[in-house]
Design an enzyme around this catalytic site. Structure first.
Site, short mmCIF file in Angstrom:
data_model
loop_
_atom_site.label_atom_id
_atom_site.label_comp_id
_atom_site.label_asym_id
_atom_site.label_seq_id
_atom_site.Cartn_x
_atom_site.Cartn_y
_atom_site.Cartn_z
N ARG A 1 -15.76 28.48 9.43
CA ARG A 1 -14.93 28.37 10.63
C ARG A 1 -15.69 28.69 11.91
NH1 ARG A 1 -10.63 30.46 6.81
NH2 ARG A 1 -11.69 32.39 7.21
N GLU B 1 -16.45 43.68 -1.06
CA GLU B 1 -15.63 44.71 -1.71
C GLU B 1 -16.08 44.91 -3.16
OE1 GLU B 1 -10.90 45.74 -2.38
OE2 GLU B 1 -11.48 43.94 -1.28
#
Length: 171
Positions: free
Chosen positions: A59, A96
């Protein structure tokens, strides 16, 4: 910025329960909103003598190309591994659960080039921090620009000190 914020659609529980996804597709499909976003993001750096805008996949490409056009400079894609055809340099970063990596062409930047990094979203800051290290390994990082910043995730704290960081819409 409230008019831009109103055009960003909230999708609850995507991609998993408890997450509110900030969907920019509703903002960029509206011509006036998309133009305003690009104009405002570019205006923040119009006096910085930028040589290249580096957009983070994917993006960051949406906003990076028109911002580069407005600033009268070149565009450099920062991609995931294996997507660039020539020799690359890379920067690893933590997720994560695990690690990931981003790359640019080895010959994309040189010492003295002034670079603006662009992406749609600043969340935890891992990808943007890796992009900053990658750019700083070869050139001068002037700033990092985002459409959206999720302030509670404190991603700004991972970015290099002394570098201008801007975001249009804050949640």
């Amino acid at each position: 910025m409230d008019d831009i914020k109103k055009m960003i659609r909230d999708i609850p529980d995507f991609p998993k329960e408890g997450i509110i996804f900030r969907d920019i597709t509703t903002a960029i499909k509206d011509a006036k909103t998309m133009q305003k976003i690009v104009d405002l993001m570019a205006a923040e750096y119009e006096n910085e003598k930028i040589d290249y805008v580096a957009g983070i996949e994917s993006r960051g490409f949406i906003f990076g190309m028109p911002i580069a056009y407005k600033l009268g400079c070149g565009f450099i894609p920062i991609r995931k591994p294996g997507k660039l055809p020539a020799q690359t340099i890379s920067q690893e970063y933590s997720l994560e659960y695990g690690k990931d990596k981003i790359e640019i062409h080895k010959d994309a930047l040189k010492k003295g080039d002034r670079v603006l990094i662009v992406d749609d979203l600043l969340a935890t800051g891992g990808t943007a921090a890796a992009a900053a290290k990658l750019v700083q390994s070869t050139s001068e990082l002037v700033g990092i620009s985002f459409l959206i910043e999720l302030q509670d995730l404190k991603g700004r704290e991972k970015l290099p000190k002394g570098i201008k960081v801007s975001s249009l819409v804050k949640y």
